[in-house]
Enzyme design. Sequence first.
Site, PDB file in Angstrom:
ATOM      1  N   ARG A  26       1.973   0.735   3.615  1.00  0.00           N
ATOM      2  CA  ARG A  26       2.439   0.060   2.407  1.00  0.00           C
ATOM      3  C   ARG A  26       3.831  -0.538   2.618  1.00  0.00           C
ATOM      4  NH1 ARG A  26       1.777   4.755  -1.863  1.00  0.00           N
ATOM      5  NH2 ARG A  26       2.327   3.113  -3.349  1.00  0.00           N
ATOM      6  N   LEU A  81      -3.092  11.739   2.997  1.00  0.00           N
ATOM      7  CA  LEU A  81      -3.266  10.392   2.463  1.00  0.00           C
ATOM      8  C   LEU A  81      -2.600  10.361   1.094  1.00  0.00           C
ATOM      9  CD1 LEU A  81      -7.047   9.655   3.237  1.00  0.00           C
ATOM     10  CD2 LEU A  81      -5.055   8.804   4.493  1.00  0.00           C
ATOM     11  N   ASP A  82      -2.062   9.208   0.722  1.00  0.00           N
ATOM     12  CA  ASP A  82      -1.470   9.074  -0.605  1.00  0.00           C
ATOM     13  C   ASP A  82      -2.536   9.326  -1.678  1.00  0.00           C
ATOM     14  OD1 ASP A  82       0.922   8.376   0.575  1.00  0.00           O
ATOM     15  OD2 ASP A  82       0.555   6.219   0.405  1.00  0.00           O
ATOM     16  N   LYS A  83      -2.080   9.685  -2.856  1.00  0.00           N
ATOM     17  CA  LYS A  83      -2.974   9.993  -3.974  1.00  0.00           C
ATOM     18  C   LYS A  83      -4.022   8.906  -4.175  1.00  0.00           C
ATOM     19  CE  LYS A  83      -2.924  10.625  -9.023  1.00  0.00           C
ATOM     20  NZ  LYS A  83      -2.073  10.726 -10.238  1.00  0.00           N
ATOM     21  N   THR A 119      -4.936   6.473  -2.036  1.00  0.00           N
ATOM     22  CA  THR A 119      -5.577   5.975  -0.820  1.00  0.00           C
ATOM     23  C   THR A 119      -6.839   6.798  -0.595  1.00  0.00           C
ATOM     24  OG1 THR A 119      -3.493   5.275   0.189  1.00  0.00           O
ATOM     25  CG2 THR A 119      -5.350   5.647   1.664  1.00  0.00           C
TER      26      THR A 119
END
Length: 316
Positions: free
Chosen positions: A234, A135-137, A139
């Site tokens: 995104r 997961l993105d930082k 998210t």
Amino acid sequence: MKMIIHSAIVPSDLALRRLDQVVAIMFPQYSRSRLQQWIESGELTVDGQRQKSKSKVPLGVKIQINATPDVTHHEAESIPLDIVFEDPSILIINKPDGLVVHPGAGNQTGTLLNGLLHYCPDLEGIPRAGIVHRLDKNTTGLMVVAKTLESQNHLVKQLQSREVSRIYEAVVYGNITLTGKVDAPIGRHPQTRIKMSIQQDGKEAITNYRALQAFKSHTHLELSLETGRTHQIRVHMRHIGHPLVGDPAYGGTFKIPGDKPDFRLVECLRNFPRQALHARKLSFQHPVEEEMVKFEVPLPEDLLTLLELLNQNERS
């Protein structure tokens, strides 16, 4: 660190086939690439002798594996982990905002991987400390971590065959009242290498979405991934003109929500600290029990506050 040790006799139905084909069938818990590495290193032998991958394997010979696990060379750090579920095979983590998943440029420490190595030192012998997806930082939400090589291979195969269900929730700009699908390939941005963009020669990327609640200028969405590309949700939401709130990298910069909005909503949107995205549900086949398992975590406080303010603004 425990050695990986296995032995088995080649049965008649596999006799005289290539060694790499035989061991892929006899030891399906490991990936083909890992078995290939062990053949090349001599950690996988035939009757005690090193062989090439293309060597034909006779009936009745003994395949032996005596392999040293790969070592994840990163520092173990005491980092709080929100563990939703754990058994001998897997960990389910509810990742908070701001936690980088894997060490990289500018983030060699303080990551989820560093925390996993502290919590479960045996993960040192699993590539990427058992992390099979990211997961993105900024998210939040659910991630599965494999605690054994066998579980890691099983989960990676499910991800590759699109058998893992990942359901997200997000708040986006604009009003969406229908369900839909975004099918647009994604590749590295040609000018800004830390970003992704729609590219005709990019990798296949498919995102499904449906509106949970539509507001005057925003929509609370549920999204599911058929593929797992970097920044997929995104990029896709920007592509259809509905960027995520709080995501300036992909167009989700602050916008005044309609006429005479509640000042608290304006301030929340103006200062929302991250992309409004949460991995809420996760389901897959358990790598050992082979039954479907499902996990769900609630929305974090910042998203709940944003949705409450959006609702109050609608009522006013």
